[in-house]
Write a protein that holds these residues in place. Structure first.
Motif, short mmCIF file in Angstrom:
data_model
loop_
_atom_site.label_atom_id
_atom_site.label_comp_id
_atom_site.label_asym_id
_atom_site.label_seq_id
_atom_site.Cartn_x
_atom_site.Cartn_y
_atom_site.Cartn_z
N UNK A 171 76.17 67.77 50.18
CA UNK A 171 76.72 67.29 51.46
C UNK A 171 75.96 66.08 51.99
N UNK A 172 74.83 65.79 51.40
CA UNK A 172 74.03 64.66 51.87
C UNK A 172 73.11 64.98 53.03
N UNK A 173 73.06 66.26 53.44
CA UNK A 173 72.16 66.65 54.53
C UNK A 173 70.73 66.74 54.01
N UNK A 174 69.79 66.49 54.92
CA UNK A 174 68.38 66.65 54.58
C UNK A 174 68.04 68.13 54.67
N UNK A 175 67.38 68.65 53.65
CA UNK A 175 67.11 70.08 53.57
C UNK A 175 65.65 70.39 53.89
N UNK A 176 65.46 71.43 54.71
CA UNK A 176 64.12 71.84 55.12
C UNK A 176 63.89 73.28 54.67
N UNK A 177 62.88 73.50 53.87
CA UNK A 177 62.48 74.85 53.49
C UNK A 177 61.58 75.39 54.59
N UNK A 178 62.01 76.49 55.21
CA UNK A 178 61.31 77.05 56.36
C UNK A 178 60.55 78.32 55.96
N UNK A 179 59.38 78.52 56.63
CA UNK A 179 58.52 79.67 56.36
C UNK A 179 58.00 79.65 54.92
N UNK A 180 57.54 78.50 54.52
CA UNK A 180 56.89 78.37 53.22
C UNK A 180 55.44 78.83 53.39
N UNK A 181 55.07 79.88 52.70
CA UNK A 181 53.79 80.51 52.97
C UNK A 181 52.79 80.41 51.83
N UNK A 182 53.18 79.82 50.72
CA UNK A 182 52.24 79.70 49.60
C UNK A 182 52.53 78.44 48.80
N UNK A 183 51.56 78.02 48.03
CA UNK A 183 51.74 76.85 47.17
C UNK A 183 52.81 77.12 46.11
N UNK A 184 52.93 78.36 45.67
CA UNK A 184 53.95 78.70 44.69
C UNK A 184 55.34 78.51 45.27
N UNK A 191 60.94 71.80 43.43
CA UNK A 191 61.78 71.69 42.23
C UNK A 191 63.26 71.82 42.56
N UNK A 192 63.58 72.60 43.60
CA UNK A 192 64.98 72.77 43.99
C UNK A 192 65.54 71.55 44.70
N UNK A 193 64.66 70.63 45.13
CA UNK A 193 65.12 69.40 45.76
C UNK A 193 65.07 69.35 47.26
N UNK A 194 64.32 70.29 47.89
CA UNK A 194 64.17 70.23 49.34
C UNK A 194 63.46 68.93 49.73
N UNK A 195 63.84 68.43 50.91
CA UNK A 195 63.26 67.17 51.40
C UNK A 195 62.00 67.41 52.23
N UNK A 196 61.98 68.53 52.97
CA UNK A 196 60.86 68.81 53.87
C UNK A 196 60.47 70.29 53.76
N UNK A 197 59.23 70.56 54.17
CA UNK A 197 58.67 71.90 53.98
C UNK A 197 57.92 72.30 55.26
N UNK A 198 58.31 73.43 55.81
CA UNK A 198 57.76 73.88 57.08
C UNK A 198 56.97 75.16 56.88
#
Length: 424
Positions: A171-184, A191-198
């Motif tokens: 869709x062209x939206x910027x994707x944010x992975x939320x509640x990222x709690x580890x380096x893994x 690798x999945x292509x998220x743009x930002x990490x919270x």
């Protein structure tokens, strides 16, 4: 001696009371700071007066001209949670729209009035975000008006995420992975292509067996040992001069606006006399997080978090133990050292053996014990955004005193921003 950690800024008249601010960073794919999600929480002193945290957000945003939103985020973008009532109001009309993203909470329905309002605000330059799992089937109707879509790793099974993310990317939206709690988890989302990490994954200790400090870090640790001991100034100056990079960086950082000095420092001997050992120790601790060329952008969020935490703890200690400068200094030391296990990838117990600290500081770092341990737990609670986060008895004491917790945090945010801009 000039006191670079004076409480003047935090001693200004307090205007907004009984709120505190949770500020969670979002990093880009290069691990550089992109934005903060901001949530204003209520303290025990007024929790009965305000029903929801969204109401608290609305109340504080109504005073944003007084609060100064840029003070909370520096040069970053601000993500602010809004419900339908807030969305349909004009309370955020005076916010810097080019640096504000309005995040729609799960109660926002995709009704015609709401969609019309989103389109109207979008035309005025506002941007919008929404979290996929909380909106469910409504996300499709909202999606054309969204700029960012969040995916909560704690709320979505991996199988569902693997299916959803490619569709959202299309869709062209910027994707944010939320509640990222580890380096893994971060690497998986990368690798999945998220743009930002919270999340605070970048601040989680990852102990590496046999990890050694770099030569410049060892030089800083050795220098700190000299500073906190009774070594002569000439011996300290000689140790600094042995490392040209250390000398240059030290002079640069003590001349930052965050140091608060009224005259420029041009020599190491002058720095030792004017800055003093207590403040010199402070800047050496900060420099450990800003080693040039070692980790690149990855150090920026860790340095920002450590310096903010340290400064906030110092200001809180100054309020709780007024007139006891050494207590505020120790609070700063605990805060700045509390993330060094992450920085060095070694256990905290090993660090307190290498870096000379008092028993009180050691207890706070290893066990969260004593007054400084309670301050550290309080600062960590401020950083979290989960519902019902434990804000500890100390917060009640501060709230009962009528102090504006947000103002103390703002002072810490601003000071840390100055440090980061000067140190990197």
């Amino acid at each position: 001696m000039t006191d670079t950690a004076s409480l003047d800024q935090a001693s200004q008249p307090l205007q907004l009371r009984n709120f505190y601010l949770a500020r969670q960073p979002m990093l880009d794919r290069n691990q550089a700071l992109f934005a903060y999600e901001l949530l204003f929480r209520t303290t025990p002193a007024n929790s009965a007066e305000i029903d929801t945290d969204l109401a608290a957000t609305a109340g504080v945003l109504a005073h944003a001209a007084q609060l100064g939103l840029p003070r909370a985020v520096g040069d970053a973008t601000a993500f602010l949670n809004v419900d339908t009532e807030v969305l349909m109001s004009d309370i955020f009309a005076f916010l810097p729209r080019e640096r504000t993203v309005l995040e729609l909470v799960g109660s926002v329905e995709a009704t015609e009035p709401v969609l019309w309002r989103l389109a109207e605000l979008s035309g005025h330059g506002f941007r919008f975000a929404a979290e996929a799992s909380v909106h469910g089937s409504r996300l499709g109707r909202l999606l054309p008006l969204l700029d960012y879509v969040k995916v909560n790793l704690r709320a979505m099974p991996v199988v569902s995420m693997l299916s959803l993310v490619p569709r959202l990317r299309g869709t062209g939206k910027r994707l944010i992975a939320e509640k990222v709690e580890s380096q893994t988890e971060y690497k998986t989302c990368l690798d999945l292509g998220f743009d930002y990490f919270q999340g605070f994954y970048f601040a989680r200790p990852s102990v590496i067996a046999g990890r050694k400090l770099s030569p410049s870090q060892l030089a800083l640790v050795d220098l700190m040992s000299l500073v906190v001991s009774d070594a002569d100034n000439i011996e300290i100056e000689r140790a600094i001069k042995r490392d040209v990079t250390l000398s240059v960086n030290l002079l640069r950082i003590v001349n930052t606006p965050a140091a608060g000095l009224r005259q420029r420092i041009d020599s190491l001997s002058q720095a030792l006399i004017i800055v003093g050992r207590r403040q010199l120790q402070r800047w050496l601790q900060i420099m450990l997080y800003a080693e040039p060329g070692n980790h690149g952008h990855t150090q920026t969020p860790l340095l920002m978090l450590a310096s903010t935490r340290a400064r906030l703890m110092e200001l809180l200690a100054g309020r709780l133990r007024p007139g006891r400068r050494h207590v505020a200094d120790m609070a700063f030391t605990v805060g700045i050292m509390s993330l060094m296990d992450t920085l060095f990838c070694v256990p905290m117990a090993d660090l307190v053996e290498q870096i000379p600290v008092s028993d009180e500081v050691s207890s706070a770092l290893l066990k969260r014990g004593g007054f400084f341990g309670e301050l550290l737990r309080l600062a960590e609670s401020f950083e979290q955004m989960e519902e019902g986060a434990d804000v500890l008895p100390t917060l009640s004491v501060l709230a009962d005193s009528g102090d504006d917790l947000v103002e103390l945090e703002m002072a810490a945010f601003e000071w840390s921003g100055q440090v980061v801009r000067s140190a990197l």
